[in-house]
Scaffold this motif. Structure first.
Motif, mmCIF file in Angstrom:
data_model
loop_
_atom_site.group_PDB
_atom_site.id
_atom_site.type_symbol
_atom_site.label_atom_id
_atom_site.label_comp_id
_atom_site.label_asym_id
_atom_site.label_seq_id
_atom_site.Cartn_x
_atom_site.Cartn_y
_atom_site.Cartn_z
ATOM 1 N N LYS A 311 0.844 -1.194 0.000
ATOM 2 C CA LYS A 311 0.000 0.000 0.000
ATOM 3 C C LYS A 311 0.879 1.244 0.000
ATOM 4 O O LYS A 311 1.957 1.240 0.596
ATOM 5 C CB LYS A 311 -0.898 0.019 1.240
ATOM 6 N N LYS A 313 2.022 4.792 1.261
ATOM 7 C CA LYS A 313 1.984 5.370 2.606
ATOM 8 C C LYS A 313 1.030 6.552 2.665
ATOM 9 O O LYS A 313 1.096 7.476 1.860
ATOM 10 C CB LYS A 313 3.387 5.824 3.030
ATOM 11 N N GLU A 314 0.102 6.496 3.631
ATOM 12 C CA GLU A 314 -0.815 7.609 3.855
ATOM 13 C C GLU A 314 -0.196 8.595 4.831
ATOM 14 O O GLU A 314 0.548 8.204 5.734
ATOM 15 C CB GLU A 314 -2.138 7.106 4.444
ATOM 16 N N PHE A 327 -7.946 6.104 11.128
ATOM 17 C CA PHE A 327 -6.784 6.035 10.237
ATOM 18 C C PHE A 327 -6.451 4.583 9.945
ATOM 19 O O PHE A 327 -6.369 3.758 10.866
ATOM 20 C CB PHE A 327 -5.571 6.726 10.882
ATOM 21 N N SER A 328 -6.306 4.271 8.679
ATOM 22 C CA SER A 328 -5.856 2.957 8.223
ATOM 23 C C SER A 328 -6.666 1.809 8.834
ATOM 24 O O SER A 328 -6.129 0.814 9.277
ATOM 25 C CB SER A 328 -4.365 2.772 8.533
ATOM 26 N N ASN A 364 0.765 10.219 11.993
ATOM 27 C CA ASN A 364 1.511 8.952 11.913
ATOM 28 C C ASN A 364 3.005 9.260 12.001
ATOM 29 O O ASN A 364 3.413 10.427 12.047
ATOM 30 C CB ASN A 364 1.149 8.148 10.661
ATOM 31 N N GLU A 394 3.397 -2.232 9.593
ATOM 32 C CA GLU A 394 2.326 -1.732 10.450
ATOM 33 C C GLU A 394 2.732 -0.450 11.175
ATOM 34 O O GLU A 394 1.871 0.248 11.728
ATOM 35 C CB GLU A 394 1.930 -2.793 11.486
ATOM 36 N N ASP A 396 3.812 2.408 10.012
ATOM 37 C CA ASP A 396 3.300 3.630 9.384
ATOM 38 C C ASP A 396 1.795 3.769 9.544
ATOM 39 O O ASP A 396 1.222 4.802 9.204
ATOM 40 C CB ASP A 396 3.656 3.653 7.894
ATOM 41 N N GLU A 397 1.134 2.709 10.040
ATOM 42 C CA GLU A 397 -0.316 2.746 10.221
ATOM 43 C C GLU A 397 -0.704 3.123 11.650
ATOM 44 O O GLU A 397 -1.881 3.230 11.978
ATOM 45 C CB GLU A 397 -0.929 1.385 9.864
#
Length: 438
Positions: A311, A313-314, A327-328, A364, A394, A396-397
């Motif tokens: 995925k 990165k948000e 979030f996520s 984040n 995980e 970054d989430e």
């Protein structure tokens, strides 16, 4: 007596025969039409003009269209450029044609034309496929030959118990029309070489050779079915990720890897090199990963191998205030409540509200973040998360409550020592996970 495997169908199925116009597929069409009322199915046809044999190929497709019209069979027709696809992708013409043919099959199902596609593979094809896969250096999975169904039941093969001789006799007795593909005699094609050269030569010395190969393939299939069952039991799914233990025996480990890849959409694009790449992670350090087709990544996670879709990165960053943040796929609620000696729970963290600094942000993680462990001692956030065995993907989430680079709360995991409650605490900031990942 020539019969099809009726167990592959259920009432209400819309079954399309992969109809080339050749003897085998015309035989299958005839048998399905004869059995359709008994089975409660609708019979249709799919024809793919591969663009390999020029006008002869077009003529064969015209024959199929005419026969379908005579028999009242709905036809799904597509023309593909196998030669061009072969050249562009460095594939043999055989492999290019197969890939494009199965893409058309999938399109027919996706378009709602049918829910099952019946191909005319028979026992003699099983022998050829087993030999072909052995010569290519395939695993026992490939050497087991052609399965009765594949692609989650989309493709079915009702003629696998019949030999080429039995089909020839049935076609003759019932005067079923068919066309002949002249390339079937061209031994430049690998399968034709096996069919026309190797098998007849071996049968001269070993007359029961084909039956022996089928027994061998059936034995391998039984072994594979058992090992695949063990692999499926070993695979765990969590939030769209699939994982299994590094300690599995190699035959189960490799099948677990394939099971995970198929669950993530890699149905036929994987090769032995991809399975070997996942196998190589077994003895690597934690966090080591390999890229697989269709954006899938395999990573070693603290004694397990995890496969997931990559995925992008948000980024998440908002000024902190009381309320809920999502979030996520996870949500956290922040509340200010009077302190009455409550303790942390699995889904709830508490911090001294008076110690939350002005200007705090919810975001984040970023490079340079630090965390003061509960009980004392400041370290890089990355090192702390490694210590807590949080998988890299995980990290970054995670949602963080921060003041500049100092992390005050790692939502769902821990609070900083700097904001712990004490004897003077009057109000607490309670952080509650309301959508924990399963």
């Amino acid at each position: 007596r020539v019969v099809i495997n009726k167990s592959l169908f259920k009432r209400g199925d819309s079954v399309a025969v992969a109809l080339s116009g050749g003897k085998d597929s015309m035989c299958l069409l005839h048998l399905l039409l004869k059995s359709k009322d008994e089975l409660g199915i609708t019979v249709k046809a799919i024809n793919v003009e591969h663009g390999i044999r020029g006008e002869k190929s077009v003529s064969d497709s015209d024959f199929v269209a005419k026969e379908c019209e005579i028999l009242g069979v709905p036809l799904y027709f597509k023309r593909v450029d196998s030669l061009g696809f072969s050249s562009e992708n460095g594939l043999s013409v055989e492999e290019a044609a197969r890939i494009l043919r199965y893409k058309v099959f999938q399109s027919a199902a996706d378009d709602g034309f049918c829910n099952k596609i019946a191909t005319a593979h028979h026992a003699s094809d099983r022998v050829e496929t087993t030999l072909f896969n052995i010569f290519r250096g395939a695993s026992s999975l490939g050497a087991a030959g052609i399965p009765e169904s594949s692609r989650n039941g989309l493709i079915v093969r009702p003629l696998l118990s019949l030999t080429r001789g039995e089909i020839d006799e049935y076609v003759k007795e019932n005067s079923i029309p068919f066309v002949t593909d002249e390339t079937n005699s061209d031994n430049a094609y690998s399968r034709n070489y096996i069919r026309n050269k190797i098998i007849p030569d071996v049968k001269e010395k070993f007359p029961t050779f084909e039956n022996a190969v089928l027994r061998f393939a059936d034995s391998l299939k039984d072994d594979n079915d058992y090992l695949l069952g063990e692999a499926k039991k070993a695979v765990k799914e969590r939030s769209g990720e699939y994982s299994f233990s590094c300690d599995l025996p190699k035959p189960v480990y490799s099948r677990a890897a394939i099971t995970c890849m198929k669950s993530l959409g890699i149905l036929k694009d994987y090769e032995k090199v991809h399975v070997d790449a996942v196998l190589s992670l077994k003895n690597e350090e934690n966090g080591k990963s390999v890229d697989l087709p269709k954006g899938v990544v395999a990573v070693k996670d603290y004694g397990r191998i995890t496969l997931y879709k990559k995925k992008s990165k948000e980024e998440f960053c908002k000024p902190f205030k009381l309320g809920t943040y999502e979030f996520s796929g996870t949500a956290y609620t922040f509340e200010k409540i009077a302190y009455s000696g409550q303790k942390r729970l699995d889904n709830r963290l508490i911090a001294d509200f008076s110690k939350i600094p002005d200007g705090a942000m919810i975001r984040n993680r970023r490079q340079g973040d630090t965390f003061e462990k509960f009980g004392g001692g400041t370290k890089k956030l990355k090192d702390y998360l490694i210590e807590k065995k949080i998988p890299q993907r995980e990290r970054d989430e995670l949602l963080l409550l921060c003041k500049n680079e100092k992390v005050i709360i790692i939502c769902g995991i821990e609070i900083s020592d700097a904001v712990k409650v004490d004897k003077d605490t009057e109000f607490v900031l309670q952080c509650t996970s309301i959508t924990d990942k399963p």
